[in-house]
Scaffold this motif. Structure first.
Motif, PDB file in Angstrom:
ATOM      1  N   ASP A  27      59.908 -42.664 -36.794  1.00  0.00           N
ATOM      2  CA  ASP A  27      59.470 -44.087 -37.098  1.00  0.00           C
ATOM      3  C   ASP A  27      58.142 -44.074 -38.102  1.00  0.00           C
ATOM      4  OD1 ASP A  27      61.774 -45.012 -36.101  1.00  0.00           O
ATOM      5  OD2 ASP A  27      60.942 -46.204 -34.547  1.00  0.00           O
ATOM      6  N   HIS A  28      57.408 -42.994 -37.701  1.00  0.00           N
ATOM      7  CA  HIS A  28      55.979 -42.943 -38.262  1.00  0.00           C
ATOM      8  C   HIS A  28      55.626 -41.622 -39.173  1.00  0.00           C
ATOM      9  CE1 HIS A  28      54.780 -46.089 -35.428  1.00  0.00           C
ATOM     10  NE2 HIS A  28      55.541 -45.669 -34.673  1.00  0.00           N
ATOM     11  N   ALA A  29      56.682 -40.807 -39.079  1.00  0.00           N
ATOM     12  CA  ALA A  29      56.453 -39.584 -39.851  1.00  0.00           C
ATOM     13  C   ALA A  29      56.185 -39.727 -41.184  1.00  0.00           C
ATOM     14  CB  ALA A  29      57.599 -38.743 -39.714  1.00  0.00           C
ATOM     15  N   HIS A  30      56.749 -40.852 -41.883  1.00  0.00           N
ATOM     16  CA  HIS A  30      56.476 -41.112 -43.345  1.00  0.00           C
ATOM     17  C   HIS A  30      55.126 -41.661 -43.697  1.00  0.00           C
ATOM     18  CE1 HIS A  30      57.544 -44.839 -41.781  1.00  0.00           C
ATOM     19  NE2 HIS A  30      56.747 -45.782 -42.619  1.00  0.00           N
ATOM     20  N   ARG A  31      54.251 -41.996 -42.786  1.00  0.00           N
ATOM     21  CA  ARG A  31      52.993 -42.754 -42.994  1.00  0.00           C
ATOM     22  C   ARG A  31      52.022 -41.879 -43.673  1.00  0.00           C
ATOM     23  NH1 ARG A  31      53.187 -47.682 -40.617  1.00  0.00           N
ATOM     24  NH2 ARG A  31      54.803 -47.690 -38.803  1.00  0.00           N
ATOM     25  N   VAL A  32      51.119 -42.353 -44.171  1.00  0.00           N
ATOM     26  CA  VAL A  32      49.794 -41.755 -45.142  1.00  0.00           C
ATOM     27  C   VAL A  32      48.728 -42.106 -44.347  1.00  0.00           C
ATOM     28  CG1 VAL A  32      48.828 -41.053 -47.133  1.00  0.00           C
ATOM     29  CG2 VAL A  32      51.631 -41.385 -46.993  1.00  0.00           C
ATOM     30  N   PHE A  33      48.061 -41.279 -44.031  1.00  0.00           N
ATOM     31  CA  PHE A  33      46.333 -41.615 -43.523  1.00  0.00           C
ATOM     32  C   PHE A  33      45.510 -41.005 -44.472  1.00  0.00           C
ATOM     33  CE2 PHE A  33      49.225 -42.097 -39.976  1.00  0.00           C
ATOM     34  CZ  PHE A  33      48.994 -43.220 -39.243  1.00  0.00           C
ATOM     35  N   ASP A  34      44.595 -41.603 -45.079  1.00  0.00           N
ATOM     36  CA  ASP A  34      43.511 -41.483 -45.882  1.00  0.00           C
ATOM     37  C   ASP A  34      42.143 -40.819 -44.821  1.00  0.00           C
ATOM     38  OD1 ASP A  34      41.575 -40.777 -47.818  1.00  0.00           O
ATOM     39  OD2 ASP A  34      41.694 -42.732 -48.770  1.00  0.00           O
ATOM     40  N   LEU A  35      42.162 -39.606 -44.968  1.00  0.00           N
ATOM     41  CA  LEU A  35      40.997 -39.053 -43.985  1.00  0.00           C
ATOM     42  C   LEU A  35      40.135 -38.470 -45.044  1.00  0.00           C
ATOM     43  CD1 LEU A  35      43.501 -37.309 -41.553  1.00  0.00           C
ATOM     44  CD2 LEU A  35      42.467 -39.420 -41.595  1.00  0.00           C
ATOM     45  N   LEU A  80      43.991 -54.360 -45.299  1.00  0.00           N
ATOM     46  CA  LEU A  80      43.415 -53.382 -46.030  1.00  0.00           C
ATOM     47  C   LEU A  80      44.066 -52.168 -45.761  1.00  0.00           C
ATOM     48  CD1 LEU A  80      39.588 -54.381 -46.083  1.00  0.00           C
ATOM     49  CD2 LEU A  80      41.258 -54.922 -48.052  1.00  0.00           C
ATOM     50  N   ALA A  81      44.194 -51.186 -46.736  1.00  0.00           N
ATOM     51  CA  ALA A  81      44.537 -49.806 -46.751  1.00  0.00           C
ATOM     52  C   ALA A  81      43.582 -49.371 -45.920  1.00  0.00           C
ATOM     53  CB  ALA A  81      44.640 -49.261 -47.955  1.00  0.00           C
ATOM     54  N   GLY A  82      44.127 -48.156 -45.014  1.00  0.00           N
ATOM     55  CA  GLY A  82      42.846 -47.648 -44.110  1.00  0.00           C
ATOM     56  C   GLY A  82      42.667 -48.193 -42.706  1.00  0.00           C
ATOM     57  N   VAL A  83      43.514 -49.377 -42.547  1.00  0.00           N
ATOM     58  CA  VAL A  83      43.288 -50.198 -41.293  1.00  0.00           C
ATOM     59  C   VAL A  83      44.747 -49.822 -40.586  1.00  0.00           C
ATOM     60  CG1 VAL A  83      43.291 -52.342 -39.997  1.00  0.00           C
ATOM     61  CG2 VAL A  83      41.729 -51.784 -42.029  1.00  0.00           C
ATOM     62  N   HIS A  84      44.699 -49.018 -39.472  1.00  0.00           N
ATOM     63  CA  HIS A  84      45.873 -48.790 -38.809  1.00  0.00           C
ATOM     64  C   HIS A  84      45.695 -49.188 -37.310  1.00  0.00           C
ATOM     65  CE1 HIS A  84      46.309 -46.181 -42.424  1.00  0.00           C
ATOM     66  NE2 HIS A  84      45.312 -45.674 -41.994  1.00  0.00           N
ATOM     67  N   THR A  85      46.825 -49.133 -36.741  1.00  0.00           N
ATOM     68  CA  THR A  85      46.919 -49.291 -35.299  1.00  0.00           C
ATOM     69  C   THR A  85      47.022 -47.674 -34.720  1.00  0.00           C
ATOM     70  OG1 THR A  85      49.243 -49.003 -34.930  1.00  0.00           O
ATOM     71  CG2 THR A  85      48.380 -51.063 -35.017  1.00  0.00           C
ATOM     72  N   ALA A  86      46.339 -47.339 -33.531  1.00  0.00           N
ATOM     73  CA  ALA A  86      46.376 -46.157 -32.958  1.00  0.00           C
ATOM     74  C   ALA A  86      47.830 -45.734 -32.579  1.00  0.00           C
ATOM     75  CB  ALA A  86      45.591 -46.236 -31.621  1.00  0.00           C
ATOM     76  N   THR A  87      48.841 -46.918 -32.396  1.00  0.00           N
ATOM     77  CA  THR A  87      50.249 -46.448 -32.034  1.00  0.00           C
ATOM     78  C   THR A  87      50.669 -45.476 -33.232  1.00  0.00           C
ATOM     79  OG1 THR A  87      50.201 -48.448 -30.747  1.00  0.00           O
ATOM     80  CG2 THR A  87      52.327 -47.417 -31.524  1.00  0.00           C
ATOM     81  N   ASP A  88      50.513 -46.137 -34.534  1.00  0.00           N
ATOM     82  CA  ASP A  88      50.994 -45.606 -35.527  1.00  0.00           C
ATOM     83  C   ASP A  88      50.458 -44.175 -35.844  1.00  0.00           C
ATOM     84  OD1 ASP A  88      52.432 -48.071 -36.218  1.00  0.00           O
ATOM     85  OD2 ASP A  88      51.175 -48.536 -37.798  1.00  0.00           O
TER      86      ASP A  88
END
Length: 554
Positions: A235-243, A217-225
């Protein structure tokens, strides 16, 4: 007046080496060193000579009379360590003295530029009994690995260790090959052909996952990411986190879990004074998260986070710490004074008066995640309740569902395979014996490992120093015994190969240009630096155009 070691401690034990009365514990090789929260100075035997203060790369050692109110708890942390009964400490091993017919040069490649790689390089080039040439390979245009991309941006004291590593990278015996990926631009076999030995210090860059339903599901991430994202890793700058939700759940109970929770609730005005990535700063400024639930399968007595990290939470303005589970009978009766102290600190934090407008970190224990709920994005986490059963856990009747808008799995790291080398997939490490890479029971001549890819993700930055020293000791023993094959090609031969395959690679000059540009941008905005998060921008700052040029070499 005794000295006290405080939160920034990197555990590299350089202070142990210079102490004339051997009063700093735990020492490398001593039981518990690899798991130590920080090092400690015996207040009874310390003679206040100041040698450890001069040696410390992160300014973590303070005379007890100079402790600030924020650092005062470390007096008790220090005393608690020496209150426990401990086994006698064996004498420190003497450094390896080489007896070789040839004084070199011993040519060594190191794959990686993080802490374990830098400690290995320093251990090699600081020797006086053999001439050593080191070439360090890094797939990104920037070195320093975990220090740059893993340490939280609000832990600037810890990042001071980069100064010592920078001195190693600048030594005349060390050559940097940045923006070069081993396995893509040069093979393991080619490295072995051009060096007596290769040390693989590639770390553990992938986050482990829970592998439970709903993890897609969207919104489930690893802490590493998330850590890579807020630290500006390309490698991770493009990621989007819904806060946009008011609650996030962090699953795990180690220092990384606390880093994630703390960053999510820290006031943006404090983060603007750090080197956090600009895109993360913008997203966190718009965050609506008011509560972070930190959930763990076991009880608080098994919490993996350290007392210093817990104390750090108490220094975050506008944040309440909540839990009804600290100080349970099992925990309070612990025979370990360090565990008792951690319990007491946690209880004190939860007993502070809450602020009506404060954000909140809630610690929950005995909860085992079983499923993530939601249609397309996570809406809640369902947990099974657990209880101790001997040394194991068993699930109890009944479940608990915690609504949330984001989940961060902080359940560990794992290394990734290096093409051309064996790999132990279950542990996420390269199989080895004392740092020598093994294939089955047999060592692979010239191949070595150091750091997390050698032992798994354990310890802190400085723990890698002892680990790397062990590996270098094995390498030098093999060199002295004539077990290493002489290189078939020269440094210049390998450089010619890389000129053809990776013309846009960088050397020390290129990295210094990137570093100077980031620091310059930081001074203009009152920050330590403003990081480039795009490889193309890094190469441009280094003077390397598309297709490559020689400007970034040297």
């Amino acid at each position: 007046m005794a000295h006290v070691i405080t939160q920034p401690c990197c555990n590299d034990a350089g202070c142990v080496d210079v102490c004339p009365v051997d009063c700093i514990r735990p020492r490398p090789g001593e039981p518990g060193y690899g798991r130590a929260e920080l090092l400690h100075i015996d207040p009874v035997t310390c003679i206040d000579c100041g040698a450890c203060i001069d040696e410390c790369p992160v300014d973590a050692i303070v005379p007890e009379g100079d402790l600030t109110p924020e650092n005062e708890p470390y007096r008790e942390v220090n005393a608690a360590y020496f209150a426990a009964e401990r086994e006698p400490v064996p004498p420190a091993p003497e450094g390896l003295r080489l007896e070789v017919a040839e004084r070199g040069p011993l040519r060594v490649a190191i794959v990686g530029t993080g802490p374990s790689a830098c400690y290995a390089a320093e251990e090699l080039v600081s020797r006086r009994d053999v001439e050593v040439e080191v070439t360090m390979f890094e797939r990104l245009p920037t070195p320093l690995g975990l220090v740059r991309y893993g340490v939280a941006p609000d832990h600037q004291h810890t990042k001071q260790v980069a100064t010592a590593f920078g001195r190693t990278l600048s030594r005349k015996q060390v050559r940097l090959e940045l923006n070069v990926e081993v396995g893509a631009h040069v093979s393991v076999a080619e490295l072995l052909d051009h060096h007596h030995a290769v040390i693989f210090a590639t770390g553990a860059s992938h986050g482990r996952t829970l592998a439970i339903p709903g993890e897609h599901l969207a919104g489930v991430h690893t802490a590493t990411d998330f850590v890579g994202w807020y630290n500006g890793h390309p490698d991770h700058a493009h990621r989007v986190f819904d806060l946009s939700g008011e609650r996030a759940v962090v699953i795990g109970n180690g220092n990384v879990a606390l880093d994630v929770a703390r960053i999510l609730v820290t006031d943006i005005s404090a983060l603007t004074r750090t080197d956090i990535a600009d895109h993360a700063l913008e997203a966190l400024a718009a965050s609506r998260i008011r509560e972070v639930v930190v959930a763990a399968r076991r009880g608080p007595e098994h919490a993996a986070f350290t007392t210093p990290e817990l104390l750090g939470l108490g220094q975050v303005d506008g944040v309440d710490i909540c839990s009804g589970e600290f100080g349970t009978p099992v925990e309070s009766d612990s025979g370990d004074p360090v565990v008792r102290l951690k319990t007491a600190v946690a209880r004190q934090l939860t007993e502070r008066a809450a602020g009506a407008s404060n954000r909140r970190i809630s610690f929950r224990y005995h909860l085992s995640p079983s499923i993530f709920h939601g249609e397309t994005a996570v809406e809640s986490v369902e947990f099974a309740r657990t209880e101790p059963s001997g040394d194991a856990l068993r699930e109890m009747a009944g479940h608990e569902v915690i609504p949330c808008g984001a989940v961060f799995e902080s359940v560990g790291y794992r290394g990734i395979a290096v093409p051309g080398l064996p790999f132990q997939d279950s542990a996420g490490i390269i199989p080895n014996r004392d740092g020598r890479v093994i294939d089955g029971a047999d060592p692979i001549p010239g191949a070595y490992v150091a750091g997390w890819i050698k032992r798994g993700p354990s310890g802190v930055i400085g723990t890698n120093r002892y680990c790397s020293q062990e590996t270098v000791r094995a390498l030098l023993e093999d060199f002295a015994a004539g077990r290493l094959r002489a290189p078939r090609g020269s440094r210049e031969d390998l450089a010619d190969v890389l000129d053809q395959r990776r013309p846009e690679r960088l050397g020390s000059r290129g990295w210094k240009s990137i570093d100077a540009a980031e620091r310059r941008a930081g001074r203009e905005s009152g920050r330590p630096r403003v990081k480039f998060v795009d490889v193309g921008e890094m190469l441009s700052a280094a003077g390397v155009a598309a297709g490559g040029s020689a400007a970034g070499r040297g």
